[in-house]
Design an enzyme around this catalytic site. Structure first.
Site, PDB file in Angstrom:
ATOM      1  N   ASN A  23       9.957  29.764  42.501  1.00 58.62           N
ATOM      2  CA  ASN A  23      10.669  30.333  43.648  1.00 58.62           C
ATOM      3  C   ASN A  23       9.755  30.692  44.822  1.00 58.62           C
ATOM      4  O   ASN A  23       9.919  30.166  45.929  1.00 58.62           O
ATOM      5  CB  ASN A  23      11.455  31.556  43.148  1.00 58.62           C
ATOM      6  N   LYS A  78      14.618  32.849  32.411  1.00 59.52           N
ATOM      7  CA  LYS A  78      14.898  32.634  33.839  1.00 59.52           C
ATOM      8  C   LYS A  78      13.754  33.159  34.701  1.00 59.52           C
ATOM      9  O   LYS A  78      13.420  32.569  35.735  1.00 59.52           O
ATOM     10  CB  LYS A  78      16.220  33.317  34.210  1.00 59.52           C
ATOM     11  N   GLY A 113      28.918  42.312  46.799  1.00 64.10           N
ATOM     12  CA  GLY A 113      28.004  41.226  47.147  1.00 64.10           C
ATOM     13  C   GLY A 113      28.781  39.939  47.316  1.00 64.10           C
ATOM     14  O   GLY A 113      29.163  39.303  46.339  1.00 64.10           O
ATOM     15  N   ASN A 138      19.251  37.758  40.122  1.00 70.19           N
ATOM     16  CA  ASN A 138      17.934  37.257  39.734  1.00 70.19           C
ATOM     17  C   ASN A 138      17.063  38.411  39.252  1.00 70.19           C
ATOM     18  O   ASN A 138      17.335  39.580  39.512  1.00 70.19           O
ATOM     19  CB  ASN A 138      17.242  36.586  40.926  1.00 70.19           C
TER      20      ASN A 138
END
Length: 314
Positions: free
Chosen positions: A199, A191, A7, A108
């Protein structure tokens, strides 16, 4: 120490540069224009903290090219939408791993380790809480834009994280503080509270995090999302850092959002690029656990459905 980073976005390039700057042997799995840019330019970390450039770095565009029995650590820094494919490829090509290789997921969302636990043991799969902001102004460059708390490394399966101390030390030595923890689940849910509330809604309305707090209608939506997530946590085998939604809202509105007032979410960026978002690992995970534990999560479902409706037009 040999590390493979899968990634090559802002997080991947940023972490690769960080550990390589401290002497780790780092390779990157990337393809297309990103692989070409890294092969031609190396990688770079700029923005907050010390700036580093690594001139030459191995880049692999297929799993067949990757050396066998070589890597001590695999960093998963891709979008969560790629997890199923990456886990299957690592399983098919598991000869690139040593018996002692550890996989650390820097993503995430919550529950991303589940894809890898289908093929690898609990002693091999770890998770990271990353709230440092990384962007990628160019394909080979990561810019550190926001820092509030250390990167945290740990296990969602109750495994001892002490073996990850050497990774934490490398990242810390590069200028970004990193620690190990036995409570990574609490921090990942912290988080999740932040990301699930801000978001997708910021993406849907095309506004910054700070602007969401200035509208009474969006405040109502965000407060409902927070309430539902706390209900989900309460009925699940997880914990977070606050005892109640009100306690969380106090710090959310007084500290967390003001610190990132001008930030546009990663979901916002994905929608602008017309690529799939990570909503399934965010509000989608809340919905999954809500259904499992008979918790009403209708606001999370509504937000989730709106993002999926937008994605369906791509």
């Amino acid at each position: 120490m040999n590390i493979l980073v899968i990634g090559a976005g802002g997080v991947g390039i940023g972490l690769a540069t960080s550990v390589a700057s401290q002497g780790a042997n780092v390779s990157i799995y990337a393809r297309g224009k990103t692989a070409k840019a890294i092969k031609e330019n190396g990688i770079k970390r700029c923005g907050l903290f010390t700036h580093y450039e690594i001139g030459e770095i191995p880049v692999y565009e297929s799993y067949e090219e990757i050396p066998k029995s070589h890597f001590d650590y695999i960093f998963i820094c891709s979008k969560t939408t790629a997890n199923e494919d990456i886990a299957e490829n690592l399983n098919r090509n598991r000869d690139i791993l040593k018996e002692s290789t550890k996989i650390i997921i820097f993503q995430n969302g919550f529950g991303n380790d589940e894809h890898y636990l289908k093929y690898f043991t609990k002693k091999q799969v770890f998770s990271a809480r990353v709230i440092t902001g990384f962007t990628r102004p160019e394909r080979h460059i990561s810019e550190v834009t926001v820092y509030t708390e250390p990167i945290l490394l740990g296990s969602l399966q109750g495994e001892n994280p002490d073996s990850l101390q050497e990774i934490a030390d490398l990242i810390t030595a590069s200028g970004i503080k990193c620690e190990i923890t036995t409570e990574v689940d609490k921090y990942l849910w912290a988080k999740m509270l932040y990301n699930c509330t801000l978001n997708p809604l910021g993406a849907i309305l095309d506004v910054t995090y700070g602007q969401l707090t200035e509208n009474p209608y969006t405040l109502d939506i965000m407060n409902s999302i927070i309430d539902e997530i706390f209900e989900v946590i309460k009925t699940s085998p997880y914990e977070t850092l606050w005892d109640s939604p009100d306690e969380y809202r106090d710090i959310f509105y007084s500290k967390l959002v003001p610190d990132t007032y001008n930030h546009y979410s990663s979901t916002h960026q994905d929608i602008k690029k017309k690529i799939p978002t990570e909503i399934d690992s965010l509000n989608g995970k809340v919905i999954q656990l809500g259904k499992l534990n008979n918790v009403n999560v209708k606001t999370n479902e509504f937000i989730y459905n709106l993002i999926k409706a937008i994605e369906s037009t791509f």
